[in-house]
Scaffold this motif. Sequence first.
Motif, mmCIF file in Angstrom:
data_model
loop_
_atom_site.group_PDB
_atom_site.id
_atom_site.type_symbol
_atom_site.label_atom_id
_atom_site.label_comp_id
_atom_site.label_asym_id
_atom_site.label_seq_id
_atom_site.Cartn_x
_atom_site.Cartn_y
_atom_site.Cartn_z
ATOM 1 N N UNK A 1 0.824 -1.218 0.000
ATOM 2 C CA UNK A 1 0.000 0.000 0.000
ATOM 3 C C UNK A 1 0.854 1.262 0.000
ATOM 4 N N UNK A 2 1.880 1.306 0.865
ATOM 5 C CA UNK A 2 2.734 2.487 0.933
ATOM 6 C C UNK A 2 3.454 2.754 -0.375
ATOM 7 N N UNK A 3 3.977 1.694 -0.995
ATOM 8 C CA UNK A 3 4.672 1.840 -2.272
ATOM 9 C C UNK A 3 3.706 2.278 -3.364
ATOM 10 N N UNK A 4 2.502 1.704 -3.363
ATOM 11 C CA UNK A 4 1.505 2.060 -4.376
ATOM 12 C C UNK A 4 1.121 3.529 -4.251
ATOM 13 N N UNK B 1 -8.938 6.206 5.207
ATOM 14 C CA UNK B 1 -8.695 5.027 6.025
ATOM 15 C C UNK B 1 -7.215 4.663 6.062
ATOM 16 N N UNK B 2 -6.341 5.674 5.912
ATOM 17 C CA UNK B 2 -4.935 5.364 6.118
ATOM 18 C C UNK B 2 -3.905 6.164 5.358
ATOM 19 N N UNK C 1 -8.412 4.286 9.789
ATOM 20 C CA UNK C 1 -7.796 2.971 9.659
ATOM 21 C C UNK C 1 -8.138 2.086 10.843
ATOM 22 N N UNK C 2 -8.147 2.669 12.047
ATOM 23 C CA UNK C 2 -8.516 1.898 13.236
ATOM 24 C C UNK C 2 -9.971 1.422 13.126
#
Length: 344
Positions: free
Chosen positions: A98-101, A136-137, A227-228
Amino acid sequence: MGGDFGPQVVIPGAAKALERHPDIRFALYGLEDQCVPLLDKYPKLKANSTFHASELAIAMDEKPSQALRRGRGKASMWQAIEAINKGEADVVVSAGNTGALMAMSVFCLRMMQGIQRPAIAAIWPTLKGESIVLDVGATIGADAQQLMDFALMGGAMARALFEVERPTLGLLNVGVEEIKGQEQVKEAGRLLREAGLDSIDYFGFVEGDDIGRGTVDVVVTEGFSGNIALKAAEGTARQIAEYLRAAMSRTLLAKIGYILAKGAFDRLREKMDPRKVNGGVFLGLNGVVIKSHGGTDAEGFAAAIDVGYDMVRNGLKAKIENDLQKYHASRPSEGAASGMADEV
């Protein structure tokens, strides 16, 4: 190549999505030795696809900064995103890191004019149907203006996905009273009330239990609490499923009851199936990017493709751009400041 299972899920998922949407054409990016033999098993998909061999794939645990440096121009994820800039794709769907995307999407596609930070929007099953929850993040600790931007983008997504003319929208807060909550949330509420948007029906503050009730079409929050909430809801759904499974197998009478009520339990299982609402939408970019859950199966990945298909078919990007333009044009202070800057 992304997710827990890579092409073993992505390719069958694409085949399922093609059955539902025969007009889709796929550009597939991945490692040739892993993808081509599998693609050969799906002749209809192969006939409606173009495969592009990549030099490397981004690992699920790779840091975004490292993925950006190592994968630029060579990784399957990068090449898929670049296909939008080249006009070779309308939407990217990935189950990868997700972070890389997100990092690659922001770098390649850039942010829309007027948007400071991106958001990830999730489709949330409710008692009334479905709602959209964002962020959500992607953005931790958003300020009031960023929450306002999320509201505009979430409203546009609701119109694209649910095809409603004026979706209802609420700000997630610790109470519904205007005096409660963090200052940035209260300020965002003021901005929404004073904006007088004709594309959004601002409901006010909503609480955590309003998400599942479907009180509003769109719930806006910052990425930490969003996200939580998402992970808590997913965990609760699994917990309830385990409770039911244990209860139905405990005694002979319970097993008989399960058989008699099997239709109802099947409908409940269908409603609680996270695969049916898989696919987070990256909002705020000059392009449509869908993030599938990394642990999903082929049915779940097909659902993520369905979301991307609907976003493109219903003009998500154009709706967001139009709403942003109308909002900023309605703020005279911005126009005056812009005019003064032009004169200087």
